[in-house]
Design a protein around this motif. Sequence first.
Motif, PDB file in Angstrom:
ATOM      1  N   THR A  10       0.860  -1.169   0.000  1.00  0.00           N
ATOM      2  CA  THR A  10       0.000   0.000   0.000  1.00  0.00           C
ATOM      3  C   THR A  10       0.897   1.219   0.000  1.00  0.00           C
ATOM      4  OG1 THR A  10      -1.655  -1.185   1.272  1.00  0.00           O
ATOM      5  CG2 THR A  10      -1.824   1.210   1.229  1.00  0.00           C
ATOM      6  N   GLY A  13      -1.026   6.779  -1.314  1.00  0.00           N
ATOM      7  CA  GLY A  13      -1.611   7.661  -2.323  1.00  0.00           C
ATOM      8  C   GLY A  13      -2.001   8.983  -1.694  1.00  0.00           C
ATOM      9  N   ASP A  17      -1.300  12.645  -3.055  1.00  0.00           N
ATOM     10  CA  ASP A  17      -2.407  13.595  -3.199  1.00  0.00           C
ATOM     11  C   ASP A  17      -2.150  14.866  -2.394  1.00  0.00           C
ATOM     12  OD1 ASP A  17      -3.529  11.577  -4.680  1.00  0.00           O
ATOM     13  OD2 ASP A  17      -4.972  10.983  -3.138  1.00  0.00           O
ATOM     14  N   VAL A  30      -6.336  12.934  -6.750  1.00  0.00           N
ATOM     15  CA  VAL A  30      -6.553  11.571  -6.278  1.00  0.00           C
ATOM     16  C   VAL A  30      -5.590  10.667  -7.049  1.00  0.00           C
ATOM     17  CG1 VAL A  30      -8.435  11.068  -7.910  1.00  0.00           C
ATOM     18  CG2 VAL A  30      -8.251   9.765  -5.776  1.00  0.00           C
ATOM     19  N   THR A  31      -4.982   9.730  -6.319  1.00  0.00           N
ATOM     20  CA  THR A  31      -4.044   8.790  -6.914  1.00  0.00           C
ATOM     21  C   THR A  31      -4.590   7.391  -6.738  1.00  0.00           C
ATOM     22  OG1 THR A  31      -2.211  10.275  -6.413  1.00  0.00           O
ATOM     23  CG2 THR A  31      -1.652   7.974  -6.885  1.00  0.00           C
ATOM     24  N   VAL A  32      -4.623   6.646  -7.845  1.00  0.00           N
ATOM     25  CA  VAL A  32      -5.182   5.296  -7.829  1.00  0.00           C
ATOM     26  C   VAL A  32      -4.242   4.342  -8.557  1.00  0.00           C
ATOM     27  CG1 VAL A  32      -7.566   6.143  -7.735  1.00  0.00           C
ATOM     28  CG2 VAL A  32      -6.522   5.646  -9.940  1.00  0.00           C
ATOM     29  N   ARG A  34      -3.495   1.583 -11.292  1.00  0.00           N
ATOM     30  CA  ARG A  34      -4.072   1.201 -12.586  1.00  0.00           C
ATOM     31  C   ARG A  34      -3.317  -0.010 -13.104  1.00  0.00           C
ATOM     32  NH1 ARG A  34      -8.561   4.535 -14.026  1.00  0.00           N
ATOM     33  NH2 ARG A  34      -8.438   3.348 -15.918  1.00  0.00           N
ATOM     34  N   HIS A  41       0.873  -3.148 -12.589  1.00  0.00           N
ATOM     35  CA  HIS A  41       0.075  -2.175 -11.856  1.00  0.00           C
ATOM     36  C   HIS A  41       0.944  -0.953 -11.622  1.00  0.00           C
ATOM     37  CE1 HIS A  41      -3.469  -4.590 -10.972  1.00  0.00           C
ATOM     38  NE2 HIS A  41      -2.634  -5.599 -11.040  1.00  0.00           N
ATOM     39  N   LEU A  43       0.797   3.524 -10.400  1.00  0.00           N
ATOM     40  CA  LEU A  43       0.041   4.617  -9.804  1.00  0.00           C
ATOM     41  C   LEU A  43      -0.221   5.679 -10.858  1.00  0.00           C
ATOM     42  CD1 LEU A  43       2.017   5.067  -6.466  1.00  0.00           C
ATOM     43  CD2 LEU A  43      -0.202   3.958  -6.795  1.00  0.00           C
ATOM     44  N   SER A  45      -2.097   9.595 -11.000  1.00  0.00           N
ATOM     45  CA  SER A  45      -2.761  10.685 -10.278  1.00  0.00           C
ATOM     46  C   SER A  45      -3.680  11.427 -11.235  1.00  0.00           C
ATOM     47  CB  SER A  45      -1.734  11.652  -9.694  1.00  0.00           C
ATOM     48  OG  SER A  45      -0.972  11.024  -8.695  1.00  0.00           O
ATOM     49  N   ARG A  93     -14.238   5.476  -9.847  1.00  0.00           N
ATOM     50  CA  ARG A  93     -12.980   4.998 -10.444  1.00  0.00           C
ATOM     51  C   ARG A  93     -13.186   4.420 -11.837  1.00  0.00           C
ATOM     52  NH1 ARG A  93      -8.747   3.816  -6.366  1.00  0.00           N
ATOM     53  NH2 ARG A  93      -9.514   4.649  -4.416  1.00  0.00           N
TER      54      ARG A  93
END
Length: 195
Positions: A10, A13, A17, A30-32, A34, A41, A43, A45, A93
């Motif tokens: 984890t 994020g 942000d 917001v950072t998710v 992808r 995978h 990150l 933003s 999302r």
Amino acid sequence: VVPAIERDQTIGGGEIDARLGSRADVAYAVTVPRGGNGTPHCLVSYVTATAGASLSGDELRASLKRSLPAYMVPAAVVVLDEIPLTPTGKLDRSRLPEPVIAPRGFRAPSGPAESAVAHVFQDVLGVPRVGADDDFFALGGDSLTASVVTARLGAELGVRVPLRSVFDGEIALVVDDRDDIRALFEQHQVRLLTP
């Protein structure tokens, strides 16, 4: 090249942000994570500008590179007119656009040191090729495989390879005398351990 994140890791994020949101020209960030379907995978933003401000995703990412460790820098910063929300006002999302990430050109490793590091990255990460400028995390590396890489190089060459060198995005080995490490690589003819 896309910075990859670990499946079980984890990354804060919220910290990314907060860095973006602390700017006067950023209204929301917001950072998710992808990726998926066989892609690493990473990150990403997503930001919106304050009224009257103009934002550049490349400039925002560059500012993050100056203030965050390499593994925390998002692969892209996407500037949106508005953040998509669900009917209840939460982040949707599924409606965030896929980022467009320009691939970097490939530069083959030069010399025995870069070749050895590239071969170990390739072998440990199971990727078909590694360039001299490729980022370990973008190739799918994580903290566990970073430990394997440093152990493999260190055992083969009889030198201490700092784990931090991988996390800092530097594939060059940190030793007292660079000429000594080059001589070790040449002496060992980039002979690598096999799993």
